[in-house]
Enzyme design. Structure first.
Site, PDB file in Angstrom:
ATOM      1  N   LYS A   1      28.873  14.463  17.991  1.00 23.03           N
ATOM      2  CA  LYS A   1      27.969  14.603  19.134  1.00 23.03           C
ATOM      3  C   LYS A   1      26.611  13.958  18.880  1.00 23.03           C
ATOM      4  CE  LYS A   1      27.094  19.276  18.460  1.00 23.03           C
ATOM      5  NZ  LYS A   1      27.814  19.500  17.202  1.00 23.03           N
TER       6      LYS A   1
ATOM      7  N   ARG B   1      24.368  27.047  22.221  1.00 24.82           N
ATOM      8  CA  ARG B   1      25.428  27.354  21.260  1.00 24.82           C
ATOM      9  C   ARG B   1      25.974  28.761  21.475  1.00 24.82           C
ATOM     10  NH1 ARG B   1      23.791  23.505  17.054  1.00 24.82           N
ATOM     11  NH2 ARG B   1      25.259  23.467  15.320  1.00 24.82           N
TER      12      ARG B   1
ATOM     13  N   ARG C   1      29.831  12.673   5.017  1.00 30.42           N
ATOM     14  CA  ARG C   1      28.398  12.683   5.343  1.00 30.42           C
ATOM     15  C   ARG C   1      27.592  13.205   4.159  1.00 30.42           C
ATOM     16  NH1 ARG C   1      26.517  15.693  10.737  1.00 30.42           N
ATOM     17  NH2 ARG C   1      26.728  17.631   9.588  1.00 30.42           N
TER      18      ARG C   1
ATOM     19  N   ARG D   1      21.681  17.510   3.541  1.00 26.72           N
ATOM     20  CA  ARG D   1      21.769  18.747   4.323  1.00 26.72           C
ATOM     21  C   ARG D   1      22.460  19.802   3.495  1.00 26.72           C
ATOM     22  NH1 ARG D   1      23.521  18.046  10.567  1.00 26.72           N
ATOM     23  NH2 ARG D   1      23.955  20.242  10.196  1.00 26.72           N
TER      24      ARG D   1
ATOM     25  N   ARG E   1      30.452  27.648   9.503  1.00 24.97           N
ATOM     26  CA  ARG E   1      29.980  27.034  10.754  1.00 24.97           C
ATOM     27  C   ARG E   1      31.116  26.916  11.766  1.00 24.97           C
ATOM     28  NH1 ARG E   1      27.579  21.721   8.586  1.00 24.97           N
ATOM     29  NH2 ARG E   1      26.664  21.346  10.616  1.00 24.97           N
TER      30      ARG E   1
HETATM   31  P1  AMP Z   1      23.251  21.044  13.846  1.00 22.54           P
HETATM   32  O1  AMP Z   1      22.417  19.950  13.267  1.00 22.54           O
HETATM   33  O2  AMP Z   1      23.313  20.988  15.356  1.00 22.54           O
HETATM   34  O3  AMP Z   1      24.611  21.155  13.226  1.00 22.54           O
HETATM   35  O4  AMP Z   1      22.477  22.413  13.520  1.00 22.54           O
HETATM   36  C1  AMP Z   1      22.239  22.825  12.181  1.00 22.54           C
HETATM   37  C2  AMP Z   1      21.972  24.326  12.137  1.00 22.54           C
HETATM   38  O5  AMP Z   1      20.804  24.626  12.915  1.00 22.54           O
HETATM   39  C3  AMP Z   1      23.070  25.210  12.724  1.00 22.54           C
HETATM   40  O6  AMP Z   1      24.116  25.460  11.815  1.00 22.54           O
HETATM   41  C4  AMP Z   1      22.268  26.474  13.057  1.00 22.54           C
HETATM   42  O7  AMP Z   1      21.969  27.219  11.896  1.00 22.54           O
HETATM   43  C5  AMP Z   1      20.953  25.893  13.564  1.00 22.54           C
HETATM   44  N1  AMP Z   1      21.000  25.645  15.031  1.00 22.54           N
HETATM   45  C6  AMP Z   1      20.932  24.438  15.670  1.00 22.54           C
HETATM   46  N2  AMP Z   1      20.988  24.589  16.994  1.00 22.54           N
HETATM   47  C7  AMP Z   1      21.108  25.923  17.222  1.00 22.54           C
HETATM   48  C8  AMP Z   1      21.232  26.725  18.391  1.00 22.54           C
HETATM   49  N3  AMP Z   1      21.256  26.173  19.609  1.00 22.54           N
HETATM   50  N4  AMP Z   1      21.329  28.074  18.234  1.00 22.54           N
HETATM   51  C9  AMP Z   1      21.287  28.635  17.010  1.00 22.54           C
HETATM   52  N5  AMP Z   1      21.190  27.948  15.867  1.00 22.54           N
HETATM   53  C10 AMP Z   1      21.090  26.602  15.964  1.00 22.54           C
END
Ligand code: AMP
Length: 194
Positions: free
Chosen positions: A13, A88, A127, A135, A146
């Site tokens: 995404k 989310r 990655r 990360r 996750r």
């Molecule tokens: P991502 O880069 O989108 O995979 O986000 C990395 C981490 O940020 C996730 O595993 C969550 O811990 C936190 N996170 C990102 N977006 C959200 C959201 N909309 N709600 C809650 N936690 C979030």
């Protein structure tokens, strides 16, 4: 045009959101990027989010809704945006709907990127190697968490947006260029009915 990209971690995404925003002059709103910046800058939100993110859990709805509510006020959002990683949870989706309605805006399109777990594992490991483990949630252990969180809290968004009639599905296992082509087809389709 206001869109949401949904999909499990590693579904592509982020890559697709960046490309789509460049092609269509939209703002890319990645909550993961915003949180990582907050962690790096040691802001109050960053300090709260750091451990939660490292565990692969979700940051609280209140924090996330506040972040997005401020962000969509920024001038670069006037031509539309792609939300990448938000909402989310169902409460986040409800809050987003309300936030947009208050500004006389709405979502036009929600794209779900479908990718099976085995492929996600391969991509996350790749990655992690490519970024030198930048990360700390890119390990197989945290990925498993996750994915559980995705299935439990995020997957219910799919029937929610299907009921609203704005959900479209994409096969995210194809190569990046093919997926980009499929995203563009959905946008053309949207433009032709608008
Ligand atoms: P991502 O880069 O989108 O995979 O986000 C990395 C981490 O940020 C996730 O595993 C969550 O811990 C936190 N996170 C990102 N977006 C959200 C959201 N909309 N709600 C809650 N936690 C979030």
């Amino acid at each position: 045009m206001n869109c949401v990209f949904v999909g499990p971690p590693g579904a592509g995404k982020g890559t697709q959101a960046i490309g789509m925003c460049q092609r269509h002059g939209l703002a890319h709103l990645s909550t993961g990027d915003m949180l990582r910046a907050a962690v790096a800058n040691e802001t109050e939100t960053g300090l709260k989010a750091k451990d939660i993110m490292a565990r692969g859990a979700l940051v609280s709805d209140d924090i996330m809704i506040a972040i997005i509510s401020d962000r969509i006020e920024e001038p670069d959002c006037v031509n539309g945006f792609v939300l990448d990683g938000f909402p989310r949870t169902l409460p986040q989706a409800e809050a987003l709907k309300k936030l947009l309605a208050e500004r006389e805006l709405r979502l036009d399109l929600v794209i779900n990127f479908n990718v099976p777990d085995e492929t996600l594992k391969e991509r996350i490991l790749k990655r992690s190697e490519e970024t030198g483990g930048a990360r700390d949630d890119d390990s197989l252990e945290v990925l498993a968490k996750r994915l559980d969180v995705y299935r439990e809290s995020t997957a219910p968004l799919l029937p929610y947006y299907r009921t609203e009639g704005i959900l479209r599905e994409i096969d995210g296992t194809k190569d990046i260029e093919t997926v980009t082509g499929d995203v563009e087809l959905l946008i053309k389709e949207l433009a032709s009915v608008a």
